[in-house]
Motif scaffolding. Sequence first.
Motif, PDB file in Angstrom:
ATOM      1  N   LEU A 147       0.800  -1.220   0.000  1.00  0.00           N
ATOM      2  CA  LEU A 147       0.000   0.000   0.000  1.00  0.00           C
ATOM      3  C   LEU A 147       0.839   1.280   0.000  1.00  0.00           C
ATOM      4  N   PRO A 148       1.938   1.359   0.781  1.00  0.00           N
ATOM      5  CA  PRO A 148       2.770   2.578   0.700  1.00  0.00           C
ATOM      6  C   PRO A 148       3.268   2.870  -0.707  1.00  0.00           C
ATOM      7  N   HIS A 149       3.672   1.810  -1.443  1.00  0.00           N
ATOM      8  CA  HIS A 149       4.148   2.006  -2.805  1.00  0.00           C
ATOM      9  C   HIS A 149       3.032   2.546  -3.706  1.00  0.00           C
ATOM     10  N   LEU A 150       1.830   1.989  -3.539  1.00  0.00           N
ATOM     11  CA  LEU A 150       0.706   2.432  -4.366  1.00  0.00           C
ATOM     12  C   LEU A 150       0.328   3.878  -4.068  1.00  0.00           C
ATOM     13  N   ILE A 151       0.358   4.247  -2.795  1.00  0.00           N
ATOM     14  CA  ILE A 151       0.026   5.623  -2.405  1.00  0.00           C
ATOM     15  C   ILE A 151       1.015   6.600  -3.033  1.00  0.00           C
ATOM     16  N   VAL A 152       2.315   6.266  -2.947  1.00  0.00           N
ATOM     17  CA  VAL A 152       3.350   7.118  -3.538  1.00  0.00           C
ATOM     18  C   VAL A 152       3.147   7.218  -5.050  1.00  0.00           C
ATOM     19  N   LEU A 153       2.875   6.076  -5.695  1.00  0.00           N
ATOM     20  CA  LEU A 153       2.697   6.067  -7.150  1.00  0.00           C
ATOM     21  C   LEU A 153       1.518   6.934  -7.577  1.00  0.00           C
ATOM     22  N   ILE A 154       0.376   6.795  -6.916  1.00  0.00           N
ATOM     23  CA  ILE A 154      -0.827   7.541  -7.290  1.00  0.00           C
ATOM     24  C   ILE A 154      -0.607   9.046  -7.139  1.00  0.00           C
ATOM     25  N   ASN A 155      -0.046   9.449  -6.009  1.00  0.00           N
ATOM     26  CA  ASN A 155       0.192  10.876  -5.781  1.00  0.00           C
ATOM     27  C   ASN A 155       1.196  11.448  -6.781  1.00  0.00           C
ATOM     28  N   PHE A 156       2.274  10.728  -6.979  1.00  0.00           N
ATOM     29  CA  PHE A 156       3.321  11.219  -7.871  1.00  0.00           C
ATOM     30  C   PHE A 156       2.844  11.253  -9.314  1.00  0.00           C
ATOM     31  N   SER A 157       2.080  10.239  -9.714  1.00  0.00           N
ATOM     32  CA  SER A 157       1.555  10.195 -11.082  1.00  0.00           C
ATOM     33  C   SER A 157       0.627  11.369 -11.358  1.00  0.00           C
ATOM     34  N   SER A 158      -0.206  11.713 -10.394  1.00  0.00           N
ATOM     35  CA  SER A 158      -1.152  12.813 -10.570  1.00  0.00           C
ATOM     36  C   SER A 158      -0.425  14.128 -10.814  1.00  0.00           C
ATOM     37  N   LEU A 159       0.617  14.390 -10.031  1.00  0.00           N
ATOM     38  CA  LEU A 159       1.380  15.621 -10.204  1.00  0.00           C
ATOM     39  C   LEU A 159       2.175  15.612 -11.508  1.00  0.00           C
ATOM     40  N   THR A 160       2.674  14.450 -11.902  1.00  0.00           N
ATOM     41  CA  THR A 160       3.438  14.358 -13.137  1.00  0.00           C
ATOM     42  C   THR A 160       2.559  14.594 -14.363  1.00  0.00           C
ATOM     43  N   VAL A 161       1.319  14.092 -14.306  1.00  0.00           N
ATOM     44  CA  VAL A 161       0.382  14.324 -15.405  1.00  0.00           C
ATOM     45  C   VAL A 161       0.177  15.821 -15.614  1.00  0.00           C
ATOM     46  N   GLU A 213      -4.028  26.829 -20.208  1.00  0.00           N
ATOM     47  CA  GLU A 213      -3.835  28.054 -19.445  1.00  0.00           C
ATOM     48  C   GLU A 213      -4.401  27.901 -18.029  1.00  0.00           C
ATOM     49  N   PHE A 214      -3.572  28.202 -17.035  1.00  0.00           N
ATOM     50  CA  PHE A 214      -3.997  28.191 -15.647  1.00  0.00           C
ATOM     51  C   PHE A 214      -3.743  29.566 -15.050  1.00  0.00           C
ATOM     52  N   PRO A 215      -4.555  29.972 -14.056  1.00  0.00           N
ATOM     53  CA  PRO A 215      -4.238  31.210 -13.344  1.00  0.00           C
ATOM     54  C   PRO A 215      -2.836  31.122 -12.759  1.00  0.00           C
ATOM     55  N   LYS A 216      -2.162  32.250 -12.695  1.00  0.00           N
ATOM     56  CA  LYS A 216      -0.767  32.283 -12.245  1.00  0.00           C
ATOM     57  C   LYS A 216      -0.605  31.676 -10.855  1.00  0.00           C
ATOM     58  N   ILE A 217      -1.532  31.969  -9.944  1.00  0.00           N
ATOM     59  CA  ILE A 217      -1.439  31.458  -8.574  1.00  0.00           C
ATOM     60  C   ILE A 217      -1.585  29.938  -8.549  1.00  0.00           C
ATOM     61  N   VAL A 218      -2.445  29.383  -9.442  1.00  0.00           N
ATOM     62  CA  VAL A 218      -2.640  27.932  -9.499  1.00  0.00           C
ATOM     63  C   VAL A 218      -1.355  27.254  -9.983  1.00  0.00           C
ATOM     64  N   SER A 219      -0.760  27.787 -11.047  1.00  0.00           N
ATOM     65  CA  SER A 219       0.489  27.229 -11.569  1.00  0.00           C
ATOM     66  C   SER A 219       1.608  27.306 -10.536  1.00  0.00           C
ATOM     67  N   PHE A 220       1.659  28.415  -9.803  1.00  0.00           N
ATOM     68  CA  PHE A 220       2.678  28.608  -8.764  1.00  0.00           C
ATOM     69  C   PHE A 220       2.539  27.551  -7.670  1.00  0.00           C
ATOM     70  N   ILE A 221       1.308  27.358  -7.197  1.00  0.00           N
ATOM     71  CA  ILE A 221       1.058  26.390  -6.127  1.00  0.00           C
ATOM     72  C   ILE A 221       1.323  24.965  -6.599  1.00  0.00           C
ATOM     73  N   MET A 222       0.873  24.632  -7.816  1.00  0.00           N
ATOM     74  CA  MET A 222       1.067  23.279  -8.330  1.00  0.00           C
ATOM     75  C   MET A 222       2.554  22.960  -8.515  1.00  0.00           C
ATOM     76  N   GLN A 257       4.020  22.236  -5.208  1.00  0.00           N
ATOM     77  CA  GLN A 257       3.641  20.891  -4.778  1.00  0.00           C
ATOM     78  C   GLN A 257       4.509  19.829  -5.439  1.00  0.00           C
ATOM     79  N   LEU A 258       4.805  20.024  -6.720  1.00  0.00           N
ATOM     80  CA  LEU A 258       5.677  19.082  -7.426  1.00  0.00           C
ATOM     81  C   LEU A 258       7.045  18.990  -6.756  1.00  0.00           C
TER      82      LEU A 258
END
Length: 307
Positions: free
Chosen positions: A238-252, A263-272, A275-276
């Motif tokens: 489960l730890p491996h799956l949790i890491v994979l799901i979270n990391f995959s979402s940010l990588t996408v 196009e994303f608002p500047k603040i959204v791109s900054f925060i995302m 997070q990466l």
Amino acid sequence: MDNDLNVTSFITFAGHVEVEKYRYLYFMIMLTVYILIICSNSTIVYLIWNHQNLHEPMYIFIAALLINSVLFSTVNYPKLLIDFLSERQIISYSACLFQVFAYYSLTASEFLLLAAMSYDRYVSICKPLQYQTIMTKTNVNVLLVAAWLVPACQVAVSVILSAKKKLCAFTLNGIMCNSTFQTLHCVRSTVLNVYGLVVLVNVVISPTIFVLFTYTRIFIIVYRSCREVRRKAAQTCLPHLIVLINFSSLTVYDVLLLRMGTEFPKIVSFIMTLQLLMYHPLFNPIIYGLKMKEIYKPLKSLFCKMP
């Protein structure tokens, strides 16, 4: 001549949000996070290295994953910290290309390391009698070298091709060099886009599918087993799956959405983007240090001995 001009060109980052007003707050937060990343990941790696009972393939892969997180952070955090304190947030094009290379090769290495870890769990749970024969020291070393070398070689080709492209823009809508740096080129290259897609399939999509396939097989087998086997499988998988799901979402978000020019608002791109940079280097040692009993015990003992 164009290549010489590109090398000496400076790129301006235009993705910072009110950096003039909050520069010292940003700096302190990111410095604190960077120190936490270094300390937490290094502590788990030290425990794995120092305890003989943790010298098993699964824990070696975990140590490699955490070392990868430290390298990933070291590539990005120092430059980000300098930018927060600078009047102008700029980077040379050659340094930008290096950041792109290091960022994406280490990101891809994370996926391949997660794939290696899933394969180790698959052999351990589904083929326990063959485990010692398959997961030998030589095979583990081959998987580790491949996890770092294969992405580095493939990403290097993309970076070399990009370095030969002429620049017509010198402002990047972000706080670091990522896939959007190709928007600086005078002409978008079909070859680069196709090759980038091939690399994405090789080092991100394929490892992700492999991980999902192996864990599906594992869960099918353990579902038919006793409760103790199911509990042990859940603790390690489960730890491996949790890491994979979270990391995959940010990588996408980083690879696909930004590359498609969404196009994303500047603040959204900054925060995302933050997070990466922050999420998985901080998340990995928590998941593997607190959720895995074999690591948590020596970790607890280490802190109990501290004055």
